[in-house]
Motif scaffolding. Structure first.
Motif, PDB file in Angstrom:
ATOM      1  N   LEU A   1      -0.144  15.600  18.915  1.00  0.00           N
ATOM      2  CA  LEU A   1       0.469  16.846  19.373  1.00  0.00           C
ATOM      3  C   LEU A   1      -0.312  18.083  18.937  1.00  0.00           C
ATOM      4  O   LEU A   1      -0.008  19.190  19.378  1.00  0.00           O
TER       5      LEU A   1
ATOM      6  N   LYS B   1       2.172  12.237  14.303  1.00  0.00           N
ATOM      7  CA  LYS B   1       2.238  13.326  15.278  1.00  0.00           C
ATOM      8  C   LYS B   1       0.884  13.993  15.509  1.00  0.00           C
ATOM      9  O   LYS B   1       0.804  15.105  16.030  1.00  0.00           O
TER      10      LYS B   1
ATOM     11  N   LEU C   1       7.476  19.652  15.585  1.00  0.00           N
ATOM     12  CA  LEU C   1       6.309  19.588  16.466  1.00  0.00           C
ATOM     13  C   LEU C   1       6.658  18.950  17.809  1.00  0.00           C
ATOM     14  O   LEU C   1       6.139  19.375  18.851  1.00  0.00           O
ATOM     15  N   GLU C   2       7.513  17.958  17.805  1.00  0.00           N
ATOM     16  CA  GLU C   2       7.952  17.372  19.064  1.00  0.00           C
ATOM     17  C   GLU C   2       8.652  18.407  19.935  1.00  0.00           C
ATOM     18  O   GLU C   2       8.421  18.504  21.146  1.00  0.00           O
TER      19      GLU C   2
ATOM     20  N   HIS D   1       6.117  21.025  21.210  1.00  0.00           N
ATOM     21  CA  HIS D   1       5.262  20.412  22.244  1.00  0.00           C
ATOM     22  C   HIS D   1       5.972  20.375  23.593  1.00  0.00           C
ATOM     23  O   HIS D   1       5.364  20.677  24.642  1.00  0.00           O
TER      24      HIS D   1
ATOM     25  N   THR E   1       5.937  23.793  25.229  1.00  0.00           N
ATOM     26  CA  THR E   1       4.620  24.392  25.521  1.00  0.00           C
ATOM     27  C   THR E   1       3.740  23.381  26.252  1.00  0.00           C
ATOM     28  O   THR E   1       2.672  23.019  25.752  1.00  0.00           O
TER      29      THR E   1
ATOM     30  N   GLU F   1      -2.465  23.640  23.596  1.00  0.00           N
ATOM     31  CA  GLU F   1      -2.826  23.068  22.305  1.00  0.00           C
ATOM     32  C   GLU F   1      -2.014  23.740  21.201  1.00  0.00           C
ATOM     33  O   GLU F   1      -1.681  24.925  21.294  1.00  0.00           O
ATOM     34  N   LEU F   2      -1.716  22.980  20.173  1.00  0.00           N
ATOM     35  CA  LEU F   2      -1.055  23.525  18.993  1.00  0.00           C
ATOM     36  C   LEU F   2      -2.042  23.528  17.833  1.00  0.00           C
ATOM     37  O   LEU F   2      -2.733  22.533  17.591  1.00  0.00           O
TER      38      LEU F   2
END
Length: 469
Positions: A114, A111, A78-79, A82, A85, A89-90
């Motif tokens: 994120l 996290k 996820l880092e 992020h 992008t 939003e994820l």
């Protein structure tokens, strides 16, 4: 597939910067292909204009890990996503155990900032009874052979997940994301491996996860539909229900009717590894139907069955490969009898000696509703309760237990425990923090004089301070 990979999906024809990026998380012993091979989820998302990302966790290379390990890996993914992008939003879309892995990454790995939304599909938020079965004393040999005696399966035992819920649900990080869930309540078709799983779990379920267990505190259930565990995550079923959430619209929950709820204590469970595998069991007069399931790593063509007052007979069986994810490469061989003769039955397999096997008998009987097990107020004590047609105390109870110490995979072989029980109470022996998986076979007499047999398969978690969950 390689653990640690992050793969970007095909870009949509027109990228809408206001739309979130969809991050797809696979489940137990799955890789990212479950989202785009035989599944139009990826295609539907891209056609609707969403950028898609597919992550691989430890399970992708066949080495299933607990949600603690997968959560840490997902947090690092996820880092990375992020950073690539900025300003977008994820939204996490998670299948099965991937939903638990995702919440671990957001809550325990911090996290949550994120990600905006999380959708879990058929996720075992309270564990799966099939994980209890795979990690139980009768089935541990079979699970070992299938490569399912691993950290991922063990972490999904209902006792371990009860403890996970206790240390997760009250944390402030949970409220930082919007959670949505979906569940199936169909375990067909008949004689499929989902049908076997559904019969063992009981109640509403998708053949792997109970409908109630797929819910999550504080989450909105988008749908409970007539899907089994292999259908609930398909794009044709899930995406139309998820898209309103992605658009910021208020979802309209859908609930379809389920099959009739199964009895709570209705099954006999055995297993092991023998030179000449054979099982003997009793059928009570009240039984209206029995279903025998012989599970084996090899496809069998016949089983030998001896019913009361009859000579041994050879029955043809069809081998059905397991799809539940808990017994990969194992075959189910099923036989059923309506109005079975009361008394002693014997089933044997003549094909492959010295191979692990699992054996279950499901009883359709009025006695099922008159026999149940309940946890008492005393820590670690369970009591057998009877009603009406069954005497208060069983004649015999035999308990086998495997103990999985917290944080030390592989020690369960050292801490195997068995005991003949008297009365109607069973008490967990006290070791240390970890998961206790117990299998208790109960045998008694009905008031009509016939014998009944059932198995209680259950797991519990003992915390560091001695509390049982």
């Amino acid at each position: 597939m390689h653990t640690g990979n992050v793969r970007w999906g095909k870009s949509p024809v027109s990228v809408d910067l206001d739309k979130p990026v969809l991050v797809f998380v696979p489940g137990l012993m799955n890789d990212s292909s479950i989202w785009y091979e035989g599944n139009d989820m990826c295609e539907r998302a891209q056609t609707a204009g969403y950028e898609t990302v597919f992550v691989e966790l430890h399970d992708s290379c066949g080495n299933s890990k607990s949600y603690w390990e997968n959560g840490r890996l997902l947090a690092s993914h996820l880092e990375k996503i992020h950073l690539l992008t900025p300003g977008k939003e994820l939204v996490l879309i998670c299948y099965s155990k991937g939903g638990v892995d995702a919440q671990t990454a957001l809550v325990h790995e911090g996290k949550h900032e994120l990600v905006s939304d999380v959708v879990t599909i058929g996720s075992p938020h309270y564990g799966s009874e099939l994980a209890d079965l795979a990690a139980s004393p009768p089935f541990i040999w079979l699970a070992e052979w299938a490569g399912r005696n691993n950290e991922g399966v063990k972490s999904l035992q209902t006792g371990a997940m009860s403890y996970f819920r206790e240390i997760t649900d009250n944390r402030k990080e949970v409220s930082k994301n919007r959670y949505y869930t979906m569940a199936g309540n169909w375990n067909g078709p008949i004689f499929s491996s989902y049908w076997f799983g559904g019969g063992f779990i009981g109640g509403e379920n998708d053949g792997v996860v109970s409908t109630s267990g797929a819910s999550l505190p504080g989450a909105e259930m988008l749908a409970v539909g007539r899907w089994n565990h292999g259908q609930v995550h398909l794009g044709q079923n899930a995406f139309p229900l998820i898209e309103p959430v992605l658009k910021g619209e208020t979802p309209s929950p859908v609930r379809e009717s389920a099959e009739e709820e199964a009895p709570s204590l209705h099954i006999l469970v055995r297993g092991g590894m023998e030179q000449q595998p054979m099982e003997t069991f009793h059928v009570e007069k009240e039984a209206e139907k029995i279903v025998i399931n012989w599970m084996s790593p090899r496809q069998l063509e016949t089983l030998t069955v001896t019913s009361p007052g009859k000579e041994p007979a050879l029955y043809d069986v069809e081998a059905v490969k397991d799809d539940t994810g808990f017994f990969d490469g194992i075959y189910h061989h099923l036989l059923q009898w309506k109005n079975p003769a009361p008394g002693e039955w014997t089933v044997s397999s003549d094909g492959f000696p010295n191979l692990p096997y699992g054996f279950t008998v499901s009883f359709d009987s009025p006695l099922n509703k008159k026999l149940y097990v309940q946890r008492t107020e005393k820590e670690g004590v369970f009591t057998v309760h009877t009603d009406g047609e069954i005497p208060e105390f069983p004649d015999k109870m035999f308990m086998e237990l495997l103990f999985y110490p917290a944080g030390t995979p592989g020690r369960e072989e050292v801490l195997r425990y068995s005991q003949e029980l008297f009365g109607r109470e069973m008490t967990l022996p006290v070791y240390e923090e970890g998961t206790y998986n117990l299998s208790v076979e109960i045998e008694g007499k009905t008031k009509s004089g016939g014998r009944y047999q059932r198995t209680v398969s259950q797991s519990a978690y003992r915390t560091a301070d001695g509390a049982i969950r």
